[in-house]
Design a protein around this motif. Structure first.
Motif, PDB file in Angstrom:
ATOM      1  N   ALA A 292       0.839  -1.206   0.000  1.00  0.00           N
ATOM      2  CA  ALA A 292       0.000   0.000   0.000  1.00  0.00           C
ATOM      3  C   ALA A 292       0.869   1.250   0.000  1.00  0.00           C
ATOM      4  N   TRP A 293       1.998   1.217   0.739  1.00  0.00           N
ATOM      5  CA  TRP A 293       2.905   2.380   0.763  1.00  0.00           C
ATOM      6  C   TRP A 293       3.555   2.563  -0.599  1.00  0.00           C
ATOM      7  N   LEU A 294       3.955   1.452  -1.226  1.00  0.00           N
ATOM      8  CA  LEU A 294       4.548   1.527  -2.554  1.00  0.00           C
ATOM      9  C   LEU A 294       3.559   2.073  -3.574  1.00  0.00           C
ATOM     10  N   ASP A 295       2.302   1.619  -3.491  1.00  0.00           N
ATOM     11  CA  ASP A 295       1.274   2.139  -4.400  1.00  0.00           C
ATOM     12  C   ASP A 295       1.094   3.639  -4.222  1.00  0.00           C
ATOM     13  N   ASP A 296       1.087   4.081  -2.951  1.00  0.00           N
ATOM     14  CA  ASP A 296       0.926   5.514  -2.687  1.00  0.00           C
ATOM     15  C   ASP A 296       2.118   6.301  -3.232  1.00  0.00           C
ATOM     16  N   LEU A 297       3.323   5.769  -3.064  1.00  0.00           N
ATOM     17  CA  LEU A 297       4.514   6.425  -3.597  1.00  0.00           C
ATOM     18  C   LEU A 297       4.412   6.571  -5.114  1.00  0.00           C
ATOM     19  N   THR A 298       4.017   5.500  -5.771  1.00  0.00           N
ATOM     20  CA  THR A 298       3.879   5.514  -7.232  1.00  0.00           C
ATOM     21  C   THR A 298       2.841   6.538  -7.670  1.00  0.00           C
ATOM     22  N   ASP A 299       1.711   6.550  -6.967  1.00  0.00           N
ATOM     23  CA  ASP A 299       0.655   7.507  -7.315  1.00  0.00           C
ATOM     24  C   ASP A 299       1.097   8.939  -7.083  1.00  0.00           C
ATOM     25  N   GLY A 300       1.924   9.160  -6.060  1.00  0.00           N
ATOM     26  CA  GLY A 300       2.452  10.501  -5.822  1.00  0.00           C
ATOM     27  C   GLY A 300       3.334  10.967  -6.967  1.00  0.00           C
ATOM     28  N   PHE A 301       4.209  10.095  -7.429  1.00  0.00           N
ATOM     29  CA  PHE A 301       5.025  10.418  -8.602  1.00  0.00           C
ATOM     30  C   PHE A 301       4.141  10.724  -9.803  1.00  0.00           C
ATOM     31  N   ARG A 302       3.179   9.852 -10.049  1.00  0.00           N
ATOM     32  CA  ARG A 302       2.295  10.022 -11.211  1.00  0.00           C
ATOM     33  C   ARG A 302       1.570  11.351 -11.164  1.00  0.00           C
ATOM     34  N   ASP A 303       1.012  11.698 -10.012  1.00  0.00           N
ATOM     35  CA  ASP A 303       0.191  12.901  -9.920  1.00  0.00           C
ATOM     36  C   ASP A 303       1.018  14.179  -9.974  1.00  0.00           C
ATOM     37  N   GLU A 304       2.228  14.171  -9.391  1.00  0.00           N
ATOM     38  CA  GLU A 304       3.071  15.370  -9.470  1.00  0.00           C
ATOM     39  C   GLU A 304       3.560  15.578 -10.903  1.00  0.00           C
ATOM     40  N   CYS A 305       3.913  14.503 -11.575  1.00  0.00           N
ATOM     41  CA  CYS A 305       4.318  14.622 -12.973  1.00  0.00           C
ATOM     42  C   CYS A 305       3.169  15.134 -13.830  1.00  0.00           C
ATOM     43  N   ALA A 306       1.961  14.712 -13.503  1.00  0.00           N
ATOM     44  CA  ALA A 306       0.793  15.137 -14.281  1.00  0.00           C
ATOM     45  C   ALA A 306       0.575  16.639 -14.204  1.00  0.00           C
ATOM     46  N   VAL A 307       1.029  17.293 -13.124  1.00  0.00           N
ATOM     47  CA  VAL A 307       0.873  18.735 -12.973  1.00  0.00           C
ATOM     48  C   VAL A 307       1.552  19.469 -14.122  1.00  0.00           C
ATOM     49  N   VAL A 308       2.670  18.919 -14.606  1.00  0.00           N
ATOM     50  CA  VAL A 308       3.433  19.578 -15.679  1.00  0.00           C
ATOM     51  C   VAL A 308       3.351  18.808 -16.994  1.00  0.00           C
ATOM     52  N   GLY A 309       2.534  17.770 -17.044  1.00  0.00           N
ATOM     53  CA  GLY A 309       2.401  16.999 -18.268  1.00  0.00           C
ATOM     54  C   GLY A 309       3.556  16.050 -18.527  1.00  0.00           C
ATOM     55  N   ALA A 310       4.300  15.693 -17.476  1.00  0.00           N
ATOM     56  CA  ALA A 310       5.425  14.767 -17.613  1.00  0.00           C
ATOM     57  C   ALA A 310       4.982  13.348 -17.271  1.00  0.00           C
ATOM     58  N   SER A 311       5.875  12.397 -17.491  1.00  0.00           N
ATOM     59  CA  SER A 311       5.580  10.984 -17.248  1.00  0.00           C
ATOM     60  C   SER A 311       6.720  10.338 -16.474  1.00  0.00           C
ATOM     61  N   VAL A 312       6.412   9.272 -15.738  1.00  0.00           N
ATOM     62  CA  VAL A 312       7.439   8.400 -15.179  1.00  0.00           C
ATOM     63  C   VAL A 312       7.709   7.346 -16.242  1.00  0.00           C
ATOM     64  N   ALA A 313       8.854   7.471 -16.924  1.00  0.00           N
ATOM     65  CA  ALA A 313       9.105   6.676 -18.127  1.00  0.00           C
ATOM     66  C   ALA A 313       9.886   5.396 -17.860  1.00  0.00           C
ATOM     67  N   GLY A 314      10.342   5.164 -16.645  1.00  0.00           N
ATOM     68  CA  GLY A 314      11.086   3.951 -16.351  1.00  0.00           C
ATOM     69  C   GLY A 314      11.876   4.090 -15.071  1.00  0.00           C
ATOM     70  N   GLY A 315      12.753   3.106 -14.814  1.00  0.00           N
ATOM     71  CA  GLY A 315      13.560   3.143 -13.607  1.00  0.00           C
ATOM     72  C   GLY A 315      14.103   1.789 -13.241  1.00  0.00           C
ATOM     73  N   ASP A 316      14.414   1.610 -11.961  1.00  0.00           N
ATOM     74  CA  ASP A 316      14.984   0.367 -11.467  1.00  0.00           C
ATOM     75  C   ASP A 316      14.563   0.202 -10.012  1.00  0.00           C
ATOM     76  N   VAL A 317      14.571  -1.033  -9.533  1.00  0.00           N
ATOM     77  CA  VAL A 317      14.198  -1.303  -8.147  1.00  0.00           C
ATOM     78  C   VAL A 317      15.157  -2.322  -7.561  1.00  0.00           C
ATOM     79  N   THR A 318      15.518  -2.149  -6.284  1.00  0.00           N
ATOM     80  CA  THR A 318      16.398  -3.079  -5.602  1.00  0.00           C
ATOM     81  C   THR A 318      16.043  -3.125  -4.127  1.00  0.00           C
ATOM     82  N   LYS A 319      16.529  -4.127  -3.446  1.00  0.00           N
ATOM     83  CA  LYS A 319      16.291  -4.257  -2.009  1.00  0.00           C
ATOM     84  C   LYS A 319      17.254  -3.375  -1.238  1.00  0.00           C
ATOM     85  N   CYS A 320      16.742  -2.726  -0.194  1.00  0.00           N
ATOM     86  CA  CYS A 320      17.557  -1.807   0.603  1.00  0.00           C
ATOM     87  C   CYS A 320      16.994  -1.771   2.013  1.00  0.00           C
TER      88      CYS A 320
END
Length: 314
Positions: free
Chosen positions: A101-129
């Protein structure tokens, strides 16, 4: 469920499934790299890293807050060059026991802030930390304009700011103090958790003829010091020209602090500071707060001020 229950590729699929792609993204998540279009062949690039317990606290901020904040501080750097943000890519280190649920919220936060300027989350990487670590690279399009650098300030020009100053610093101080947060103070706390950069003012400043500009991330005095040094000039600020917002004033009274100090030295509001020719008619979104003269450094009301603001290693 936690991210460990899904595994690496399940996490990647869960993240990308929540991210729509904008017109600038020619090739999005799913390949080794994304492809982002730029109308004039030049790409503005900025990168930043956020580390849990240093840049944010999960007991103070939701995943959604952190996503909005991480995207905002990078998109603001692109706007400060006079460019229009187009995309971000995100490197994410997360504990295996992080709730989905926290990860989903983080993703949605990125999506919505990018939407303010018409940008996109175009990719990335994930690892354990062991902690949540977020590395963001933001891309932008100058659309035919020259980049607005830090080195273009000249004597005789005026210094102006767009956006809020002192709010995030007041919010951090309130959270740190543990005092009850009323309705007025909540606006300052919200600014710490989720800044609201004046993105559109960056390209606007470029169109108006700004010769130098930057994002105020570490405090106005410290950041204007970068312009002064890069341009070989002195910046003189008039403390009477600054507006102290009601939440900042109320927080200062509550905590026995100087609100002007938060305005001048507080970071993470991600306002924009720019230098303009003296004859430019600025719209109300820009507030003239000082001038550029011969010399060096930054002074407030004729008094020498050292670079005061955030420094990771000080």
């Amino acid at each position: 469920m936690t991210v460990g229950d899904l595994g690496e590729f399940g996490v990647v699929n869960r993240i990308t499934g929540r991210l729509p792609q904008g017109a600038a993204v020619m090739l999005g998540p799913g390949d080794d790299a994304a492809v982002i279009g730029a109308s004039d062949g030049r790409v503005v690039v900025s990168t930043d890293v956020l580390i849990e317990r240093r840049h944010f606290r999960r007991d103070w901020s939701s995943g959604y807050d952190v996503g909005r904040k991480a995207a905002a501080q990078n998109l603001s750097d692109v706007a400060a060059m006079g460019a229009v943000p187009t995309a971000v890519v995100v490197g994410l280190g997360i504990p295996a026991d992080l709730p989905l649920a926290w990860l989903d919220d983080l993703t949605d936060g990125f999506r919505d802030e990018c939407a303010v300027v018409g940008a996109s989350v175009a990719g990335g990487d994930v690892t354990k930390c062991d902690l949540v670590v977020i590395g963001v690279t933001a891309l932008g399009d100058l659309r035919g304009r020259a980049p607005v650098k830090r080195s273009g300030a000249r004597p005789g020009q005026v210094v102006a700011v767009a956006g809020r100053l002192g709010y995030a610093a007041a919010g951090w101080a309130l959270l740190e103090s543990g005092v009850p947060i009323g309705p007025v103070l909540e606006e300052a706390v919200a600014a710490h958790r989720r800044p609201a950069p004046p993105y559109a003012m960056g390209p606007e400043a470029a169109e108006l003829g700004a010769s130098a500009m930057l994002d105020v991330s570490d405090g106005l005095l410290q950041d204007l010091g970068h312009i002064a040094e890069a341009s070989g000039v002195r910046v003189e600020l008039d403390p009477r020209a600054f507006t102290v917002g009601e939440p900042v004033a109320v927080a200062a009274k509550e905590l026995g602090a100087d609100p002007l100090e938060w305005v001048l030295t507080g970071g993470e509001d991600h306002a924009l500071a720019a230098v303009f020719p003296p004859d430019v008619r600025l719209p109300p979104s820009w507030q003239v707060v000082g001038r550029v003269v011969e010399g060096e450094g930054v002074v407030v009301h004729g008094r020498e001020i050292g670079r005061r603001g955030w420094d990771h290693f000080r």
